[in-house]
Design a protein around this motif. Structure first.
Motif, PDB file in Angstrom:
ATOM      1  N   TRP A  86       0.820  -1.203   0.000  1.00  0.00           N
ATOM      2  CA  TRP A  86       0.000   0.000   0.000  1.00  0.00           C
ATOM      3  C   TRP A  86       0.855   1.255   0.000  1.00  0.00           C
ATOM      4  N   TYR A  87       2.014   1.224   0.627  1.00  0.00           N
ATOM      5  CA  TYR A  87       2.853   2.415   0.706  1.00  0.00           C
ATOM      6  C   TYR A  87       3.591   2.695  -0.607  1.00  0.00           C
ATOM      7  N   LEU A  88       3.490   1.808  -1.572  1.00  0.00           N
ATOM      8  CA  LEU A  88       4.076   2.040  -2.889  1.00  0.00           C
ATOM      9  C   LEU A  88       3.025   2.371  -3.943  1.00  0.00           C
ATOM     10  N   TRP A  89       1.770   2.468  -3.562  1.00  0.00           N
ATOM     11  CA  TRP A  89       0.735   2.818  -4.526  1.00  0.00           C
ATOM     12  C   TRP A  89       0.955   4.244  -5.008  1.00  0.00           C
ATOM     13  N   PRO A  90       0.879   4.480  -6.297  1.00  0.00           N
ATOM     14  CA  PRO A  90       1.158   5.818  -6.829  1.00  0.00           C
ATOM     15  C   PRO A  90       0.236   6.915  -6.303  1.00  0.00           C
ATOM     16  N   TYR A  91      -0.999   6.579  -5.934  1.00  0.00           N
ATOM     17  CA  TYR A  91      -1.875   7.659  -5.456  1.00  0.00           C
ATOM     18  C   TYR A  91      -1.457   8.182  -4.087  1.00  0.00           C
ATOM     19  N   ILE A  92      -0.595   7.463  -3.380  1.00  0.00           N
ATOM     20  CA  ILE A  92      -0.047   7.974  -2.120  1.00  0.00           C
ATOM     21  C   ILE A  92       0.733   9.258  -2.391  1.00  0.00           C
ATOM     22  N   VAL A  93       1.444   9.311  -3.529  1.00  0.00           N
ATOM     23  CA  VAL A  93       2.192  10.511  -3.897  1.00  0.00           C
ATOM     24  C   VAL A  93       1.231  11.673  -4.137  1.00  0.00           C
ATOM     25  N   ILE A  94       0.091  11.391  -4.757  1.00  0.00           N
ATOM     26  CA  ILE A  94      -0.894  12.449  -5.004  1.00  0.00           C
ATOM     27  C   ILE A  94      -1.453  12.965  -3.681  1.00  0.00           C
ATOM     28  N   PHE A  95      -1.729  12.047  -2.752  1.00  0.00           N
ATOM     29  CA  PHE A  95      -2.235  12.473  -1.452  1.00  0.00           C
ATOM     30  C   PHE A  95      -1.192  13.254  -0.665  1.00  0.00           C
ATOM     31  N   ALA A  96       0.074  13.064  -0.955  1.00  0.00           N
ATOM     32  CA  ALA A  96       1.126  13.859  -0.326  1.00  0.00           C
ATOM     33  C   ALA A  96       1.274  15.208  -1.026  1.00  0.00           C
ATOM     34  N   MET A  97       1.037  15.239  -2.338  1.00  0.00           N
ATOM     35  CA  MET A  97       1.202  16.466  -3.104  1.00  0.00           C
ATOM     36  C   MET A  97       0.168  17.524  -2.724  1.00  0.00           C
ATOM     37  N   ILE A  98      -1.052  17.118  -2.523  1.00  0.00           N
ATOM     38  CA  ILE A  98      -2.122  18.090  -2.258  1.00  0.00           C
ATOM     39  C   ILE A  98      -1.848  18.902  -0.988  1.00  0.00           C
ATOM     40  N   PRO A  99      -1.532  18.260   0.153  1.00  0.00           N
ATOM     41  CA  PRO A  99      -1.202  19.088   1.321  1.00  0.00           C
ATOM     42  C   PRO A  99       0.059  19.936   1.122  1.00  0.00           C
ATOM     43  N   LEU A 100       1.029  19.423   0.371  1.00  0.00           N
ATOM     44  CA  LEU A 100       2.236  20.205   0.114  1.00  0.00           C
ATOM     45  C   LEU A 100       1.935  21.470  -0.686  1.00  0.00           C
ATOM     46  N   THR A 101       1.170  21.322  -1.772  1.00  0.00           N
ATOM     47  CA  THR A 101       0.874  22.497  -2.594  1.00  0.00           C
ATOM     48  C   THR A 101      -0.015  23.493  -1.845  1.00  0.00           C
ATOM     49  N   GLU A 102      -0.964  22.988  -1.080  1.00  0.00           N
ATOM     50  CA  GLU A 102      -1.831  23.895  -0.324  1.00  0.00           C
ATOM     51  C   GLU A 102      -1.073  24.568   0.823  1.00  0.00           C
ATOM     52  N   SER A 103      -0.162  23.844   1.447  1.00  0.00           N
ATOM     53  CA  SER A 103       0.672  24.451   2.497  1.00  0.00           C
ATOM     54  C   SER A 103       1.578  25.519   1.902  1.00  0.00           C
ATOM     55  N   LEU A 104       2.130  25.243   0.716  1.00  0.00           N
ATOM     56  CA  LEU A 104       2.938  26.247   0.027  1.00  0.00           C
ATOM     57  C   LEU A 104       2.098  27.472  -0.286  1.00  0.00           C
ATOM     58  N   ARG A 105       0.875  27.259  -0.781  1.00  0.00           N
ATOM     59  CA  ARG A 105      -0.012  28.388  -1.072  1.00  0.00           C
ATOM     60  C   ARG A 105      -0.303  29.206   0.187  1.00  0.00           C
ATOM     61  N   ALA A 106      -0.585  28.520   1.301  1.00  0.00           N
ATOM     62  CA  ALA A 106      -0.872  29.218   2.551  1.00  0.00           C
ATOM     63  C   ALA A 106       0.342  30.030   3.008  1.00  0.00           C
ATOM     64  N   TYR A 107       1.528  29.448   2.890  1.00  0.00           N
ATOM     65  CA  TYR A 107       2.739  30.171   3.290  1.00  0.00           C
ATOM     66  C   TYR A 107       2.946  31.398   2.420  1.00  0.00           C
ATOM     67  N   MET A 108       2.793  31.232   1.112  1.00  0.00           N
ATOM     68  CA  MET A 108       2.985  32.364   0.199  1.00  0.00           C
ATOM     69  C   MET A 108       1.925  33.444   0.430  1.00  0.00           C
ATOM     70  N   GLU A 109       0.698  33.043   0.727  1.00  0.00           N
ATOM     71  CA  GLU A 109      -0.348  34.028   1.028  1.00  0.00           C
ATOM     72  C   GLU A 109      -0.046  34.737   2.341  1.00  0.00           C
ATOM     73  N   TRP A 110       0.448  34.005   3.316  1.00  0.00           N
ATOM     74  CA  TRP A 110       0.787  34.600   4.607  1.00  0.00           C
ATOM     75  C   TRP A 110       1.940  35.581   4.455  1.00  0.00           C
ATOM     76  N   LYS A 111       2.924  35.204   3.659  1.00  0.00           N
ATOM     77  CA  LYS A 111       4.139  36.000   3.538  1.00  0.00           C
ATOM     78  C   LYS A 111       3.996  37.174   2.569  1.00  0.00           C
ATOM     79  N   TYR A 112       3.299  36.969   1.430  1.00  0.00           N
ATOM     80  CA  TYR A 112       3.340  37.961   0.358  1.00  0.00           C
ATOM     81  C   TYR A 112       1.999  38.579  -0.034  1.00  0.00           C
ATOM     82  N   ALA A 113       0.880  37.987   0.325  1.00  0.00           N
ATOM     83  CA  ALA A 113      -0.410  38.520  -0.132  1.00  0.00           C
ATOM     84  C   ALA A 113      -0.766  39.801   0.622  1.00  0.00           C
ATOM     85  N   GLU A 114      -1.492  40.660  -0.060  1.00  0.00           N
ATOM     86  CA  GLU A 114      -1.925  41.910   0.553  1.00  0.00           C
ATOM     87  C   GLU A 114      -2.998  41.663   1.611  1.00  0.00           C
TER      88      GLU A 114
END
Length: 149
Positions: A86-114
């Motif tokens: 189960w830990y080698l299923w490719p959709y595990i990477v997708i489930f890891a990507m979504i929180p990473l991209t959203e966390s990056l968005r939150a950080y960038m909004e916190w740091k740079y958004a008006e």
């Protein structure tokens, strides 16, 4: 939470639609409540700045490479007579990507958004998605499916 165990396909589909409506309505409602900026849903260019775009694409390309790599590992494992892991299923990477991209968005909004409330909405949306994903997989979509674990 097995209230969908043995349920018809229509019932499962209806529950799925209700969950999707809740998820899709959450962000606009929270943006209105917190006074955050509007978010373009189907826009390709939803980046805070160029740095955000660069890091987001690094995460996306890494995800694609990870999916291909894990898929190749699974195929070679099966060809050698091994079992699926189960830990080698490719959709595990997708489930890891979504929180990473959203966390990056939150950080960038916190740091740079008006508007400082934008990152709060992103974090709330991420929290809702994580909670719903955990509930759906932990319960087998409320007993409708058996994921085999």
């Amino acid at each position: 939470m097995n209230f969908l165990e043995g349920a018809s396909t229509n019932t499962v589909f209806l529950v799925f639609i209700i969950i999707m409506i809740i998820v899709m309505m959450f962000r606009p409602i929270m943006r209105r409540v917190l006074g955050a900026d509007k978010f373009k849903i189907f826009s390709y260019d939803n980046y805070v700045n160029k740095k955000h775009k660069k890091f987001d694409w690094i995460i996306r390309i890494t995800t694609i490479i990870g999916i291909i790599t894990l898929g190749a590992i699974q195929i070679s494992t099966i060809n050698r007579g091994g079992e699926l892991r189960w830990y080698l299923w490719p959709y595990i990477v997708i489930f890891a990507m979504i929180p990473l991209t959203e966390s990056l968005r939150a950080y960038m909004e916190w740091k740079y958004a008006e508007n400082r409330n934008n990152y709060k909405v992103t974090l709330l949306d991420l929290g809702l998605l994580v909670i719903i994903t955990i509930i759906i997989f932990a319960t087998g979509f409320f007993g409708a499916f058996d994921f085999g674990w």
